[in-house]
Design a protein around this motif. Structure first.
Motif, PDB file in Angstrom:
ATOM      1  N   VAL A 136       0.819  -1.214   0.000  1.00 21.17           N
ATOM      2  CA  VAL A 136       0.000   0.000   0.000  1.00 21.17           C
ATOM      3  C   VAL A 136       0.854   1.266   0.000  1.00 21.17           C
ATOM      4  N   LYS A 137       2.169   1.102   0.092  1.00 20.43           N
ATOM      5  CA  LYS A 137       3.052   2.274   0.069  1.00 20.43           C
ATOM      6  C   LYS A 137       3.225   2.761  -1.369  1.00 20.43           C
ATOM      7  N   PRO A 138       3.321   4.091  -1.564  1.00 19.72           N
ATOM      8  CA  PRO A 138       3.420   4.633  -2.934  1.00 19.72           C
ATOM      9  C   PRO A 138       4.832   4.542  -3.495  1.00 19.72           C
ATOM     10  N   LEU A 139       5.467   3.399  -3.298  1.00 14.39           N
ATOM     11  CA  LEU A 139       6.828   3.201  -3.781  1.00 14.39           C
ATOM     12  C   LEU A 139       6.900   1.878  -4.515  1.00 14.39           C
ATOM     13  N   ASN A 140       7.706   1.845  -5.555  1.00 13.18           N
ATOM     14  CA  ASN A 140       7.964   0.584  -6.244  1.00 13.18           C
ATOM     15  C   ASN A 140       8.766  -0.312  -5.303  1.00 13.18           C
ATOM     16  N   TYR A 141       8.274  -1.532  -5.062  1.00 11.21           N
ATOM     17  CA  TYR A 141       8.890  -2.403  -4.059  1.00 11.21           C
ATOM     18  C   TYR A 141      10.349  -2.708  -4.398  1.00 11.21           C
ATOM     19  N   GLN A 142      10.605  -3.001  -5.649  1.00 10.42           N
ATOM     20  CA  GLN A 142      11.966  -3.366  -6.052  1.00 10.42           C
ATOM     21  C   GLN A 142      12.918  -2.177  -5.934  1.00 10.42           C
ATOM     22  N   TYR A 148      17.655 -10.459  -4.510  1.00 14.14           N
ATOM     23  CA  TYR A 148      16.240 -10.068  -4.512  1.00 14.14           C
ATOM     24  C   TYR A 148      15.361 -11.171  -5.124  1.00 14.14           C
ATOM     25  N   VAL A 149      15.759 -11.638  -6.310  1.00 15.83           N
ATOM     26  CA  VAL A 149      14.953 -12.661  -6.996  1.00 15.83           C
ATOM     27  C   VAL A 149      14.937 -13.957  -6.188  1.00 15.83           C
ATOM     28  N   SER A 150      16.082 -14.338  -5.619  1.00 16.92           N
ATOM     29  CA  SER A 150      16.113 -15.580  -4.833  1.00 16.92           C
ATOM     30  C   SER A 150      15.263 -15.449  -3.569  1.00 16.92           C
ATOM     31  N   THR A 151      15.207 -14.245  -2.991  1.00 20.67           N
ATOM     32  CA  THR A 151      14.381 -14.051  -1.799  1.00 20.67           C
ATOM     33  C   THR A 151      12.901 -14.154  -2.128  1.00 20.67           C
ATOM     34  N   LEU A 152      12.506 -13.777  -3.338  1.00 22.97           N
ATOM     35  CA  LEU A 152      11.105 -13.869  -3.738  1.00 22.97           C
ATOM     36  C   LEU A 152      10.610 -15.319  -3.759  1.00 22.97           C
ATOM     37  N   ILE A 153      11.538 -16.267  -3.832  1.00 18.26           N
ATOM     38  CA  ILE A 153      11.148 -17.686  -3.820  1.00 18.26           C
ATOM     39  C   ILE A 153      10.415 -18.032  -2.524  1.00 18.26           C
ATOM     40  N   CYS A 154      10.611 -17.217  -1.467  1.00 14.92           N
ATOM     41  CA  CYS A 154       9.931 -17.455  -0.183  1.00 14.92           C
ATOM     42  C   CYS A 154       8.411 -17.410  -0.322  1.00 14.92           C
ATOM     43  N   TRP A 212      17.123  -6.705 -13.894  1.00 17.85           N
ATOM     44  CA  TRP A 212      16.157  -5.754 -13.342  1.00 17.85           C
ATOM     45  C   TRP A 212      14.743  -6.094 -13.819  1.00 17.85           C
ATOM     46  N   TYR A 213      14.613  -6.369 -15.126  1.00 21.11           N
ATOM     47  CA  TYR A 213      13.292  -6.708 -15.665  1.00 21.11           C
ATOM     48  C   TYR A 213      12.836  -8.090 -15.196  1.00 21.11           C
ATOM     49  N   ILE A 214      13.787  -9.010 -15.024  1.00 26.18           N
ATOM     50  CA  ILE A 214      13.438 -10.321 -14.462  1.00 26.18           C
ATOM     51  C   ILE A 214      12.890 -10.146 -13.044  1.00 26.18           C
ATOM     52  N   GLY A 215      13.504  -9.248 -12.273  1.00 25.18           N
ATOM     53  CA  GLY A 215      13.028  -8.988 -10.913  1.00 25.18           C
ATOM     54  C   GLY A 215      11.616  -8.430 -10.900  1.00 25.18           C
ATOM     55  N   GLN A 216      11.317  -7.505 -11.815  1.00 22.48           N
ATOM     56  CA  GLN A 216       9.966  -6.944 -11.872  1.00 22.48           C
ATOM     57  C   GLN A 216       8.945  -8.009 -12.250  1.00 22.48           C
ATOM     58  N   PHE A 217       9.312  -8.858 -13.223  1.00 19.62           N
ATOM     59  CA  PHE A 217       8.416  -9.944 -13.627  1.00 19.62           C
ATOM     60  C   PHE A 217       8.206 -10.925 -12.471  1.00 19.62           C
ATOM     61  N   ALA A 218       9.308 -11.277 -11.791  1.00 14.82           N
ATOM     62  CA  ALA A 218       9.224 -12.227 -10.672  1.00 14.82           C
ATOM     63  C   ALA A 218       8.362 -11.666  -9.549  1.00 14.82           C
ATOM     64  N   TRP A 219       8.454 -10.365  -9.278  1.00 11.43           N
ATOM     65  CA  TRP A 219       7.639  -9.751  -8.225  1.00 11.43           C
ATOM     66  C   TRP A 219       6.143  -9.834  -8.566  1.00 11.43           C
ATOM     67  N   ARG A 220       5.791  -9.523  -9.821  1.00 12.26           N
ATOM     68  CA  ARG A 220       4.378  -9.576 -10.218  1.00 12.26           C
ATOM     69  C   ARG A 220       3.819 -10.982 -10.088  1.00 12.26           C
ATOM     70  N   ARG A 221       4.629 -11.996 -10.424  1.00 11.78           N
ATOM     71  CA  ARG A 221       4.165 -13.378 -10.297  1.00 11.78           C
ATOM     72  C   ARG A 221       4.158 -13.831  -8.840  1.00 11.78           C
ATOM     73  N   SER A 222       5.151 -13.396  -8.075  1.00  5.63           N
ATOM     74  CA  SER A 222       5.287 -13.882  -6.692  1.00  5.63           C
ATOM     75  C   SER A 222       4.194 -13.346  -5.791  1.00  5.63           C
TER      76      SER A 222
END
Length: 262
Positions: free
Chosen positions: A96-102, A159-165, A243-253
């Protein structure tokens, strides 16, 4: 406006790391002991020979020192903190914060950079004085760019490996597996030339070699200037791609977010 918001995140992270500077320094002791142990090992291996696979003792000391620097830089990212918030569901508050998480997490990782650079300078100076000699960078500008590129590449891998959580709900296994993979394929354990050919080829096709092998080889001049420029270009490509892989991974995660409690 958003830039100032991320700058505030960076400053808050820097203040936090400085406030816990003793803990940060104690956490770095292990890396220093590892550096000294590796120098002792290679000194023993090269005691009765001039070089091994083209690496002299001076080459290896320089390589290990660069490996230490790349191991320290970019460690300010609070992966355990992020993993715990994912596991507990508290990450929902960040949505809910107005910041991009990544971008916010990257700003946090940059907050630790001043302390990390200071530590590398101090350890490098002491190391050069007592365990030297070491080489000077063969290609100064390319080495500097290569070293700077290590920070976003390391951040994105963490970052991407942490999203696996979001799927595993446990981070220890993920962290251990990632650390082993990075140590082997980055060249931090041993230079990639010592590994089997198929591992060497695989490592150069992955982003991990950009973390240690590329800046270390540029530093000691084991490659031509043209090859060094090509490898730096490859690092910059990985920065953008990851960077783009991280954004894609965040949207899926984030679709797998689980919030416990009422």
């Amino acid at each position: 406006m958003r830039v100032r918001a991320y700058a505030r995140v960076l400053r808050a992270s820097a203040k936090t790391i400085f406030a816990y500077r003793v803990s940060f320094l104690f956490g770095s002791v292990g890396a220093i002991f590892q550096l000294l142990a590796m120098v002792a090992l290679w000194t023993a291996l090269l005691r009765n020979r001039d070089e091994l696979a083209g690496f002299s003792l001076t080459d290896m000391k320089s390589y290990l020192l660069v490996g230490y620097a790349t191991g320290v830089l970019g460690t300010g990212f609070g992966e355990q903190w992020m993993a715990e918030r994912i596991r507990s569901g508290a990450v929902s508050l960040d949505l809910v914060k107005p910041l991009n998480y990544q971008k916010a997490r990257f700003a946090e990782s940059l907050g630790g950079l001043p302390m990390e650079v200071a530590l590398v300078v101090v350890v490098g100076t002491v190391f050069t004085s007592f365990a030297g000699p070491v080489m000077t960078p063969a290609y100064h500008l390319l080495f500097l760019i290569s070293l700077l590129a290590v920070v976003p590449i390391k951040f994105m891998i963490l970052y991407v490996s942490t999203l696996i959580c979001f799927w595993t709900q446990n981070y220890h296994g993920v962290s251990w597996a990632r650390n082993v993979i990075v140590a082997v394929f980055s060249g931090a354990l041993v230079p990639l030339v010592f590994l089997p050919q198929w591992v060497n080829v695989l490592a150069t096709a992955l982003p991990f070699a950009s973390i240690t092998s590329t800046p270390a080889l540029i530093f000691i001049g084991r490659i031509s200037e043209a090859e060094a420029a090509r490898l730096v270009g490859l690092q910059l490509m990985w920065v953008v791609l990851l960077w783009y892989i991280g954004q894609f991974a965040w949207r899926r995660s984030v679709r797998h977010l689980t919030v416990h409690g009422g």
